[in-house]
Scaffold this motif. Structure first.
Motif, mmCIF file in Angstrom:
data_model
loop_
_atom_site.group_PDB
_atom_site.id
_atom_site.type_symbol
_atom_site.label_atom_id
_atom_site.label_comp_id
_atom_site.label_asym_id
_atom_site.label_seq_id
_atom_site.Cartn_x
_atom_site.Cartn_y
_atom_site.Cartn_z
ATOM 1 N N ARG A 187 0.836 -1.206 0.000
ATOM 2 C CA ARG A 187 0.000 0.000 0.000
ATOM 3 C C ARG A 187 0.870 1.256 0.000
ATOM 4 O O ARG A 187 0.644 2.194 -0.761
ATOM 5 N N TRP A 188 1.892 1.266 0.843
ATOM 6 C CA TRP A 188 2.837 2.393 0.936
ATOM 7 C C TRP A 188 3.595 2.562 -0.376
ATOM 8 O O TRP A 188 3.717 3.674 -0.901
ATOM 9 N N TYR A 189 4.080 1.452 -0.913
ATOM 10 C CA TYR A 189 4.851 1.483 -2.155
ATOM 11 C C TYR A 189 4.008 2.033 -3.304
ATOM 12 O O TYR A 189 4.472 2.889 -4.085
ATOM 13 N N ASP A 190 2.788 1.581 -3.414
ATOM 14 C CA ASP A 190 1.919 2.037 -4.495
ATOM 15 C C ASP A 190 1.616 3.522 -4.366
ATOM 16 O O ASP A 190 1.557 4.249 -5.372
ATOM 17 N N ALA A 191 1.412 3.978 -3.138
ATOM 18 C CA ALA A 191 1.117 5.402 -2.923
ATOM 19 C C ALA A 191 2.290 6.276 -3.343
ATOM 20 O O ALA A 191 2.111 7.328 -3.977
ATOM 21 N N ILE A 192 3.502 5.859 -3.024
ATOM 22 C CA ILE A 192 4.679 6.648 -3.400
ATOM 23 C C ILE A 192 4.895 6.587 -4.907
ATOM 24 O O ILE A 192 5.252 7.588 -5.545
ATOM 25 N N SER A 193 4.657 5.427 -5.491
ATOM 26 C CA SER A 193 4.860 5.271 -6.936
ATOM 27 C C SER A 193 3.973 6.219 -7.742
ATOM 28 O O SER A 193 4.322 6.585 -8.874
ATOM 29 N N GLU A 194 2.848 6.605 -7.178
ATOM 30 C CA GLU A 194 1.910 7.464 -7.892
ATOM 31 C C GLU A 194 2.273 8.943 -7.819
ATOM 32 O O GLU A 194 1.686 9.756 -8.536
ATOM 33 N N ARG A 195 3.236 9.302 -6.989
ATOM 34 C CA ARG A 195 3.591 10.712 -6.847
ATOM 35 C C ARG A 195 4.326 11.207 -8.094
ATOM 36 O O ARG A 195 5.326 10.597 -8.507
ATOM 37 N N PRO A 196 3.879 12.302 -8.694
ATOM 38 C CA PRO A 196 4.534 12.798 -9.913
ATOM 39 C C PRO A 196 6.023 13.090 -9.721
ATOM 40 O O PRO A 196 6.836 12.800 -10.619
ATOM 41 N N ALA A 197 6.403 13.651 -8.574
ATOM 42 C CA ALA A 197 7.811 13.957 -8.346
ATOM 43 C C ALA A 197 8.650 12.679 -8.289
ATOM 44 O O ALA A 197 9.808 12.663 -8.731
ATOM 45 N N VAL A 198 8.073 11.627 -7.749
ATOM 46 C CA VAL A 198 8.781 10.337 -7.699
ATOM 47 C C VAL A 198 8.963 9.785 -9.112
ATOM 48 O O VAL A 198 10.045 9.305 -9.476
ATOM 49 N N GLN A 199 7.942 9.879 -9.905
ATOM 50 C CA GLN A 199 8.031 9.402 -11.285
ATOM 51 C C GLN A 199 9.087 10.182 -12.065
ATOM 52 O O GLN A 199 9.852 9.595 -12.840
ATOM 53 N N ARG A 200 9.151 11.484 -11.836
ATOM 54 C CA ARG A 200 10.197 12.275 -12.496
ATOM 55 C C ARG A 200 11.579 11.897 -11.971
ATOM 56 O O ARG A 200 12.547 11.814 -12.734
ATOM 57 N N GLY A 201 11.672 11.665 -10.669
ATOM 58 C CA GLY A 201 12.969 11.347 -10.077
ATOM 59 C C GLY A 201 13.557 10.049 -10.578
ATOM 60 O O GLY A 201 14.756 9.970 -10.878
ATOM 61 N N VAL A 202 12.734 9.009 -10.693
ATOM 62 C CA VAL A 202 13.264 7.716 -11.140
ATOM 63 C C VAL A 202 13.545 7.723 -12.644
ATOM 64 O O VAL A 202 14.248 6.840 -13.147
ATOM 65 N N ALA A 203 13.028 8.737 -13.351
ATOM 66 C CA ALA A 203 13.303 8.841 -14.786
ATOM 67 C C ALA A 203 14.640 9.513 -15.072
ATOM 68 O O ALA A 203 15.145 9.421 -16.198
ATOM 69 N N VAL A 204 15.229 10.177 -14.069
ATOM 70 C CA VAL A 204 16.493 10.878 -14.274
ATOM 71 C C VAL A 204 17.584 9.884 -14.664
ATOM 72 O O VAL A 204 17.812 8.892 -13.957
ATOM 73 N N LEU A 205 18.210 10.112 -15.778
ATOM 74 C CA LEU A 205 19.302 9.282 -16.309
ATOM 75 C C LEU A 205 18.869 7.855 -16.654
ATOM 76 O O LEU A 205 19.717 7.008 -16.950
ATOM 77 N N ALA A 206 17.574 7.582 -16.627
ATOM 78 C CA ALA A 206 17.115 6.206 -16.851
ATOM 79 C C ALA A 206 17.548 5.666 -18.202
ATOM 80 O O ALA A 206 17.829 4.463 -18.346
ATOM 81 N N ASP A 207 17.621 6.527 -19.207
ATOM 82 C CA ASP A 207 18.015 6.071 -20.543
ATOM 83 C C ASP A 207 19.512 5.842 -20.669
ATOM 84 O O ASP A 207 19.975 5.305 -21.684
#
Length: 230
Positions: A187-207
């Motif tokens: 439940r905690w993990y899913d809630a954090i995964s939905e945060r826009p800032a988190v989604q942007r953060g994990v995308a940094v340098l992903a490519d």
């Protein structure tokens, strides 16, 4: 402007997420740890332990530039700089620091070992796999129990303790874990995964990160050559 020297790993993601959550301006510099960028003199000048991430803030506490290494220290620095994601009320503050230290001293190192022995060890070592997979299970259970009656790990609100722990749970499959076994953690993990800032953060340098490590990259990360450097 903050210069961030990093790579898309769990420890790197912590800082990327925090910067996005805090709305700070930053420039990211990829430190390709599979190619040995972490051993350059310029990087060692700001991160003497040759580990990512590290930051340089041109506007430090006294107005002068400051460099900070170690992801937990960076999270504390950024939280105190902005007044965000680290409570000021003493009890909540120490709860947050407790769970931040839980991640730094246990969750990250142990899950990292589980990932290593399960994914990267050149030969199957059942003792190492069993040891660290079982410890991963124990740590997941610690978090699950905590989250059974707390919305967030440390305080009544989302804090740097949640930011620190979340990236280490993302590769749960590689650690031999299923989130369905830990409903409160899920439940905690899913809630954090939905945060826009988190989604942007994990995308940094992903490519920038290769899908698989070749032998040269494994030598840089795990081989004897890194220990022979002076």
């Amino acid at each position: 402007m903050i210069d961030v020297y990093s790579w898309p790993t769990p420890n790197g993601h912590k800082v990327h997420i925090a910067l996005e959550e805090m709305g700070l301006d930053y420039t990211v510099h990829g430190i390709n740890i599979g190619q040995g960028d972490q051993f350059t003199e310029d990087f060692l000048a700001i991160s003497p332990n040759n580990k990512i991430p590290a930051i340089v803030d041109a506007q430090g506490p006294d107005g002068d530039s400051i460099s900070v290494f170690e992801s937990g220290a960076i999270l504390m620095y950024l939280a105190e700089k902005t007044g965000m994601l680290l409570p000021t009320e003493p009890r909540a503050r120490y709860n947050t620091l407790e769970w931040l230290m839980f991640q730094m001293g246990g969750l990250g190192p142990m899950l990292g070992q589980a990932h290593h022995f399960r994914q990267y060890a050149p030969e199957r070592i059942d003792y190492g796999i069993n040891r660290y997979t079982q410890e991963a299970s124990r740590l997941y259970a610690v978090m699950d129990r905590r989250l059974a009656d707390h919305e967030w790990l440390a305080a009544d609100t989302y804090t740097i303790a949640d930011i620190a722990s979340y990236p280490w749970i993302r590769p749960h499959d590689n650690q031999g874990q299923s989130l369905t076994d830990y409903p409160h953690l899920k439940r905690w993990y899913d809630a954090i995964s939905e945060r826009p800032a988190v989604q942007r953060g994990v995308a940094v340098l992903a490519d920038s990160r290769p899908a698989q490590l070749d032998d040269a990259a494994k030598e840089q990360l795990f081989g004897a050559s890194q220990y022979q450097r002076r």
